[in-house]
Design an enzyme around this catalytic site. Structure first.
Site, PDB file in Angstrom:
ATOM      1  N   ASP A 134       5.642 -10.482   4.064  1.00  0.00           N
ATOM      2  CA  ASP A 134       5.734 -10.038   2.675  1.00  0.00           C
ATOM      3  C   ASP A 134       4.474 -10.465   1.931  1.00  0.00           C
ATOM      4  O   ASP A 134       3.769 -11.371   2.371  1.00  0.00           O
ATOM      5  CB  ASP A 134       6.943 -10.693   1.987  1.00  0.00           C
ATOM      6  CG  ASP A 134       8.263 -10.058   2.402  1.00  0.00           C
ATOM      7  OD1 ASP A 134       8.250  -8.926   2.908  1.00  0.00           O
ATOM      8  OD2 ASP A 134       9.313 -10.705   2.208  1.00  0.00           O
ATOM      9  N   MET A 135       4.208  -9.812   0.795  1.00  0.00           N
ATOM     10  CA  MET A 135       3.057 -10.221  -0.010  1.00  0.00           C
ATOM     11  C   MET A 135       3.573 -10.751  -1.341  1.00  0.00           C
ATOM     12  O   MET A 135       4.391 -10.109  -1.991  1.00  0.00           O
ATOM     13  CB  MET A 135       2.113  -9.037  -0.223  1.00  0.00           C
ATOM     14  CG  MET A 135       0.760  -9.445  -0.730  1.00  0.00           C
ATOM     15  SD  MET A 135      -0.148 -10.583   0.348  1.00  0.00           S
ATOM     16  CE  MET A 135      -0.931  -9.457   1.503  1.00  0.00           C
ATOM     17  N   GLN A 163      -0.038  -4.300  -1.833  1.00  0.00           N
ATOM     18  CA  GLN A 163       0.539  -3.919  -3.132  1.00  0.00           C
ATOM     19  C   GLN A 163      -0.429  -3.000  -3.885  1.00  0.00           C
ATOM     20  O   GLN A 163      -1.532  -3.409  -4.256  1.00  0.00           O
ATOM     21  CB  GLN A 163       0.779  -5.187  -3.970  1.00  0.00           C
ATOM     22  CG  GLN A 163       1.772  -6.147  -3.325  1.00  0.00           C
ATOM     23  CD  GLN A 163       1.495  -7.596  -3.704  1.00  0.00           C
ATOM     24  OE1 GLN A 163       0.345  -8.044  -3.686  1.00  0.00           O
ATOM     25  NE2 GLN A 163       2.535  -8.338  -4.031  1.00  0.00           N
ATOM     26  N   ARG A 184       2.954  -2.054   5.292  1.00  0.00           N
ATOM     27  CA  ARG A 184       3.999  -1.645   4.342  1.00  0.00           C
ATOM     28  C   ARG A 184       3.361  -1.580   2.963  1.00  0.00           C
ATOM     29  O   ARG A 184       2.892  -2.585   2.437  1.00  0.00           O
ATOM     30  CB  ARG A 184       5.106  -2.707   4.363  1.00  0.00           C
ATOM     31  CG  ARG A 184       6.160  -2.558   3.282  1.00  0.00           C
ATOM     32  CD  ARG A 184       7.182  -3.693   3.358  1.00  0.00           C
ATOM     33  NE  ARG A 184       7.922  -3.656   4.604  1.00  0.00           N
ATOM     34  CZ  ARG A 184       8.590  -4.705   5.108  1.00  0.00           C
ATOM     35  NH1 ARG A 184       8.593  -5.862   4.478  1.00  0.00           N
ATOM     36  NH2 ARG A 184       9.241  -4.599   6.235  1.00  0.00           N
ATOM     37  N   LYS A 187       4.454  -0.938  -4.510  1.00  0.00           N
ATOM     38  CA  LYS A 187       3.718  -0.953  -5.785  1.00  0.00           C
ATOM     39  C   LYS A 187       3.333  -2.373  -6.175  1.00  0.00           C
ATOM     40  O   LYS A 187       2.249  -2.604  -6.693  1.00  0.00           O
ATOM     41  CB  LYS A 187       4.576  -0.324  -6.893  1.00  0.00           C
ATOM     42  CG  LYS A 187       4.715   1.189  -6.761  1.00  0.00           C
ATOM     43  CD  LYS A 187       5.390   1.806  -7.983  1.00  0.00           C
ATOM     44  CE  LYS A 187       5.638   3.286  -7.770  1.00  0.00           C
ATOM     45  NZ  LYS A 187       6.378   3.916  -8.881  1.00  0.00           N
ATOM     46  N   ARG A 289      14.224  -7.880  -9.110  1.00  0.00           N
ATOM     47  CA  ARG A 289      14.923  -6.581  -9.135  1.00  0.00           C
ATOM     48  C   ARG A 289      15.322  -6.227 -10.559  1.00  0.00           C
ATOM     49  O   ARG A 289      15.278  -5.076 -10.957  1.00  0.00           O
ATOM     50  CB  ARG A 289      16.182  -6.604  -8.222  1.00  0.00           C
ATOM     51  CG  ARG A 289      15.943  -6.910  -6.766  1.00  0.00           C
ATOM     52  CD  ARG A 289      15.095  -5.907  -6.009  1.00  0.00           C
ATOM     53  NE  ARG A 289      13.688  -5.877  -6.193  1.00  0.00           N
ATOM     54  CZ  ARG A 289      12.777  -6.693  -5.633  1.00  0.00           C
ATOM     55  NH1 ARG A 289      13.135  -7.656  -4.841  1.00  0.00           N
ATOM     56  NH2 ARG A 289      11.497  -6.531  -5.858  1.00  0.00           N
TER      57      ARG A 289
HETATM   58  P1  FDA Z   1       9.510   2.410  -9.361  1.00  0.00           P
HETATM   59  O1  FDA Z   1       9.663   1.002  -9.814  1.00  0.00           O
HETATM   60  O2  FDA Z   1       8.692   3.332 -10.201  1.00  0.00           O
HETATM   61  O3  FDA Z   1      10.942   3.008  -9.156  1.00  0.00           O
HETATM   62  C1  FDA Z   1      11.179   4.365  -8.804  1.00  0.00           C
HETATM   63  C2  FDA Z   1      12.663   4.642  -8.903  1.00  0.00           C
HETATM   64  O4  FDA Z   1      13.360   3.829  -7.949  1.00  0.00           O
HETATM   65  C3  FDA Z   1      13.281   4.214 -10.234  1.00  0.00           C
HETATM   66  O5  FDA Z   1      13.161   5.234 -11.190  1.00  0.00           O
HETATM   67  C4  FDA Z   1      14.709   3.943  -9.830  1.00  0.00           C
HETATM   68  O6  FDA Z   1      15.419   5.136  -9.657  1.00  0.00           O
HETATM   69  C5  FDA Z   1      14.548   3.293  -8.479  1.00  0.00           C
HETATM   70  N1  FDA Z   1      14.422   1.820  -8.570  1.00  0.00           N
HETATM   71  C6  FDA Z   1      13.287   1.093  -8.354  1.00  0.00           C
HETATM   72  N2  FDA Z   1      13.542  -0.227  -8.479  1.00  0.00           N
HETATM   73  C7  FDA Z   1      14.842  -0.343  -8.773  1.00  0.00           C
HETATM   74  C8  FDA Z   1      15.705  -1.445  -8.998  1.00  0.00           C
HETATM   75  N3  FDA Z   1      15.285  -2.708  -8.960  1.00  0.00           N
HETATM   76  N4  FDA Z   1      17.005  -1.193  -9.269  1.00  0.00           N
HETATM   77  C9  FDA Z   1      17.478   0.071  -9.316  1.00  0.00           C
HETATM   78  N5  FDA Z   1      16.714   1.163  -9.105  1.00  0.00           N
HETATM   79  C10 FDA Z   1      15.422   0.967  -8.834  1.00  0.00           C
HETATM   80  N6  FDA Z   1       6.847  -6.167  -3.764  1.00  0.00           N
HETATM   81  C11 FDA Z   1       5.924  -7.153  -3.605  1.00  0.00           C
HETATM   82  O7  FDA Z   1       5.234  -7.500  -4.564  1.00  0.00           O
HETATM   83  N7  FDA Z   1       5.774  -7.751  -2.387  1.00  0.00           N
HETATM   84  C12 FDA Z   1       6.488  -7.370  -1.288  1.00  0.00           C
HETATM   85  O8  FDA Z   1       6.322  -7.948  -0.201  1.00  0.00           O
HETATM   86  C13 FDA Z   1       7.441  -6.318  -1.447  1.00  0.00           C
HETATM   87  N8  FDA Z   1       8.181  -5.886  -0.390  1.00  0.00           N
HETATM   88  C14 FDA Z   1       8.918  -4.733  -0.510  1.00  0.00           C
HETATM   89  C15 FDA Z   1       9.530  -4.181   0.608  1.00  0.00           C
HETATM   90  C16 FDA Z   1      10.205  -2.974   0.496  1.00  0.00           C
HETATM   91  C17 FDA Z   1      10.813  -2.359   1.719  1.00  0.00           C
HETATM   92  C18 FDA Z   1      10.295  -2.311  -0.779  1.00  0.00           C
HETATM   93  C19 FDA Z   1      10.995  -0.992  -0.904  1.00  0.00           C
HETATM   94  C20 FDA Z   1       9.738  -2.883  -1.882  1.00  0.00           C
HETATM   95  C21 FDA Z   1       9.061  -4.105  -1.788  1.00  0.00           C
HETATM   96  N9  FDA Z   1       8.492  -4.694  -2.904  1.00  0.00           N
HETATM   97  C22 FDA Z   1       7.605  -5.733  -2.723  1.00  0.00           C
HETATM   98  C23 FDA Z   1       8.875  -4.262  -4.282  1.00  0.00           C
HETATM   99  C24 FDA Z   1       7.910  -3.225  -4.832  1.00  0.00           C
HETATM  100  O9  FDA Z   1       6.673  -3.803  -5.103  1.00  0.00           O
HETATM  101  C25 FDA Z   1       8.450  -2.589  -6.126  1.00  0.00           C
HETATM  102  O10 FDA Z   1       8.564  -3.563  -7.107  1.00  0.00           O
HETATM  103  C26 FDA Z   1       9.769  -1.864  -5.983  1.00  0.00           C
HETATM  104  O11 FDA Z   1       9.850  -1.194  -4.770  1.00  0.00           O
HETATM  105  C27 FDA Z   1       9.938  -0.842  -7.104  1.00  0.00           C
HETATM  106  O12 FDA Z   1       8.910   0.110  -7.059  1.00  0.00           O
HETATM  107  P2  FDA Z   1       9.115   1.650  -6.598  1.00  0.00           P
HETATM  108  O13 FDA Z   1       7.995   2.017  -5.713  1.00  0.00           O
HETATM  109  O14 FDA Z   1      10.460   1.836  -6.047  1.00  0.00           O
HETATM  110  O15 FDA Z   1       8.869   2.481  -7.931  1.00  0.00           O
END
Ligand code: FDA
Length: 308
Positions: A134-135, A163, A184, A187, A289
């Site tokens: 993870d980062m 990221q 992986r 954002k 989250r």
């Molecule tokens: P965005 O936040 O724009 O969300 C798009 C849509 O997804 C929203 O409109 C909503 O519908 C849904 N959604 C997103 N988050 C939600 C939530 N919490 N509750 C409910 N609905 C939600 N970050 C990091 O800094 N280091 C890491 O190592 C990781 N590892 C990681 C692994 C995996 C498998 C995932 C999917 C994500 C991570 N992340 C992470 C978290 C990542 O950086 C980011 O904060 C979240 O994925 C939310 O960003 P989205 O790309 O989903 O877009």
């Protein structure tokens, strides 16, 4: 809502807020939306359900910011037990582990961190599973990529997270889009200064697409970690444009977020992996989250209010 995000990030670092949130029994049902449960058995049971639905899994033994070597050792042993349990059940073809280096000593000592990460990789190798690093916040990016480099010399299947909100990440994608490299792309979830990240959401999304283009066109294995419908559609388009088949990249989402979309992707023959956290140290993960989507906070507060 814009004020809420920094407040939630601040609460994530506050011992008082942590005590209040952790001690309330009313928190549990909301936390359970995002976390398999406290025990390794909870994690194995949820893994079984997810694998049965055609989804892949990456498991995270919750914990971060470990402050002493014993705690770091306990984390390593938890991963060793998890990997053995996954192998005993025959799950390691579809289930791997994700590791936060701060949980195995990154804030204590670089040598200890590398040794502990290696111990997890040895356990993963004997279980037939992979490991993804993870980062965490930007102060750890270089150290994490150094550990990745060291580990990959012996365990070429070790992957890492990049990221897209970090201004440096497009360059890191170029360096890491090499054969066998599992990246992986997410954002980014930490509170960071504008000197190192794009603050504007649209800028982050544009950066994500630029990074994705590099990874999809490269020789590695891209892991598209996002719930964003637009980015998921763009990833499919870029994969097709690069002539990739469905086995040469995967989508990834967090447990409890857009489960219907996870299932749709699986049913359409895509590889989709669910990031599944478990354990008692859920506070930091849970608060990130909430900060990502302040609507979750409203849901959380409503559920507290209706139970009073
Ligand atoms: P965005 O936040 O724009 O969300 C798009 C849509 O997804 C929203 O409109 C909503 O519908 C849904 N959604 C997103 N988050 C939600 C939530 N919490 N509750 C409910 N609905 C939600 N970050 C990091 O800094 N280091 C890491 O190592 C990781 N590892 C990681 C692994 C995996 C498998 C995932 C999917 C994500 C991570 N992340 C992470 C978290 C990542 O950086 C980011 O904060 C979240 O994925 C939310 O960003 P989205 O790309 O989903 O877009």
């Amino acid at each position: 809502m814009t004020m809420l995000r920094p407040m939630l990030h601040a609460a994530a670092g506050s011992a008082t807020a942590r005590t209040v949130v952790e001690r309330s029994p009313l928190t549990r049902p909301v936390v359970r939306r995002f976390i398999a449960g406290d025990s390794v058995t909870d994690a194995i049971d949820t893994t079984e359900t997810l694998l049965g639905s055609g989804r892949l899994v990456t498991l995270d033994h919750l914990g971060e910011d470990t402050t002493n070597a014993d705690q770091a050792d306990a984390t390593v042993r938890a991963y060793q037990e998890l990997l053995k349990r996954l192998a005993d059940k025959g799950f390691t073809k579809g289930a791997e582990v994700s590791v936060k280096l701060s949980a195995v000593g990154q804030k204590l000592d670089a040598g200890l961190t590398l040794d502990n990460a290696r111990r997890i990789c040895v356990a993963a190798e004997s279980a037939g599973a992979t490991v993804t690093l993870d980062m965490e916040d930007h102060t750890t990016t270089d150290a994490t990529l150094t550990v990745l480099h060291e580990l990959r010399a012996d365990f070429p299947w070790v992957g890492a997270v990049l990221q897209a909100y970090l201004r440096r990440t497009e360059g890191d994608c170029r360096d890491l889009a090499t054969s066998g490299s599992r990246i992986r792309l997410c954002k980014g979830a930490y509170a960071e200064p504008s000197s190192v990240v794009f603050i504007d959401k649209q800028e982050v999304d544009k950066s994500y697409v630029r990074c994705l283009k590099v990874l999809m066109a490269g020789a590695g294995y891209p892991m598209v970690a996002s719930h964003d419908p637009r980015l998921i559609a763009i990833a499919g388009y870029l994969a097709a444009e690069a002539g990739r088949d469905a086995d040469s990249f995967e989508y990834q989402m967090l447990y409890g977020i857009r489960p219907d979309e996870q299932q749709r992707l699986a049913d359409e023959g895509n590889r989709i992996r669910v990031y599944l956290p478990y354990g008692t140290e859920w506070y930091g993960y849970f608060m990130r989250r909430l900060a990502e989507r302040p609507a979750n906070l409203a849901f959380f507060l409503r559920s507290l209010a209706t139970k009073n």
